[in-house]
Design an enzyme around this catalytic site. Structure first.
Site, mmCIF file in Angstrom:
data_model
loop_
_atom_site.group_PDB
_atom_site.id
_atom_site.type_symbol
_atom_site.label_atom_id
_atom_site.label_comp_id
_atom_site.label_asym_id
_atom_site.label_seq_id
_atom_site.Cartn_x
_atom_site.Cartn_y
_atom_site.Cartn_z
ATOM 1 N N GLU A 49 0.750 -1.132 -0.082
ATOM 2 C CA GLU A 49 -0.205 0.093 -0.168
ATOM 3 C C GLU A 49 0.874 1.078 0.041
ATOM 4 O OE1 GLU A 49 -3.924 1.169 -0.256
ATOM 5 O OE2 GLU A 49 -3.209 -0.698 -0.223
ATOM 6 N N ASP A 60 -4.085 11.775 7.660
ATOM 7 C CA ASP A 60 -2.896 11.399 7.928
ATOM 8 C C ASP A 60 -2.491 11.862 9.207
ATOM 9 O OD1 ASP A 60 -2.435 9.478 5.970
ATOM 10 O OD2 ASP A 60 -1.634 10.961 4.703
#
Length: 268
Positions: A49, A60
């Site tokens: 990924e 994030d």
């Protein structure tokens, strides 16, 4: 897309789950990034990924944001990321490669062009973190046109309708969210998610991989016990990179150890 099907078939035959590491492409530099990815694969990663660094990453936590900043400092651009992807694919013809990224980067040169580039370099799937399912139609149409699996996030509070939609339109795998919020190894994944996994299976969804807050082997085991097909770990891996930027040999040793232990937890 077929690479995911092949992978899950092989793992099922061996009675193993998938361990999937996440890293930012180009962190801490393009050359080192390739070294890191080779190391992850050699240590037992079942799929990859990968992030394309973005200046405003909503989902994030600080660890992944810092990885993007290191890549930017090394001069990494989306074009360089595609060069790295092409190199990974050339070296590793069978491993599934997924991108986890943001819509701005997809829009940049047009949605169709983006998926075409993905297909050209051998990417298997794309998950766009800031596009909710109900806005995903143009993305998933372009993805399927180019043979790329559109990946959808299944949140812990998903209702039956959303689960049906994800099952019907997702390909490759289903990204099972441990919890809401931002990524980070400190934020432990909350288990169990049995009810979601059962529903997804009932609706014939692509296999579920659990992500967000997966940082130790016990959590991988718990994901599999809840019925997931595997687990994705990002922040814990990126932390190892961050702590060892100045000592690349030690970095690769620690990454090897971490991935080996996490992969071992997928074997029942």
């Amino acid at each position: 897309m077929e690479r995911y099907q092949q992978l899950f078939k092989q793992l099922a035959a061996k009675k193993e789950g998938a361990f999937v590491p996440f890293v930012q492409l180009g962190d801490p530099s393009p050359a080192m990034s390739l070294n890191i990815i080779d190391t992850l694969i050699a240590a037992g990663a079942d799929a990859l990924e990968l992030g394309i660094p973005f200046s405003d990453p909503l989902a994030d936590g600080p660890t992944i944001q810092n990885a993007a900043l290191r890549a930017f400092a090394a001069g990494v651009t989306p074009a360089i990321c595609f060069e790295i992807l092409a190199e990974i694919r050339q070296k590793h013809p069978t491993i599934p490669i997924g991108l986890l990224m943001y819509a701005n980067l997809v829009f940049h040169n047009g949605i169709d062009h983006f998926y075409q580039r993905c297909a050209e370099v051998g990417v298997d799937s794309v998950l766009i973190a800031d596009v909710p399912f109900e806005e995903s139609a143009p993305f998933r149409a372009a993805a399927l046109r180019h043979g790329i699996a559109p990946i959808f996030i299944c949140p812990p509070n998903a209702d039956g309708d959303l689960l049906r939609e994800i099952a019907s339109h997702g390909r490759g795998y289903t990204y099972l969210l441990s919890r809401a919020g931002v990524t980070g190894a400190e934020n432990h994944g909350q288990l169990p998610l049995n009810h979601l996994v059962d529903k997804l299976r009932e609706y014939n969804a692509a296999p579920a991989l659990q992500g967000f807050g997966i940082s130790e082997p016990a959590q991988v085991k718990a994901s599999l016990a809840a019925g997931a097909a595997g687990a994705i770990s990002g922040s814990a891996i990126v932390k190892i990179i961050e702590k060892n930027v100045a000592q690349p040999v030690e970095m690769l040793v620690q990454l090897t150890r971490f991935v080996t232990e996490m992969k071992a937890a997928t074997r029942s």
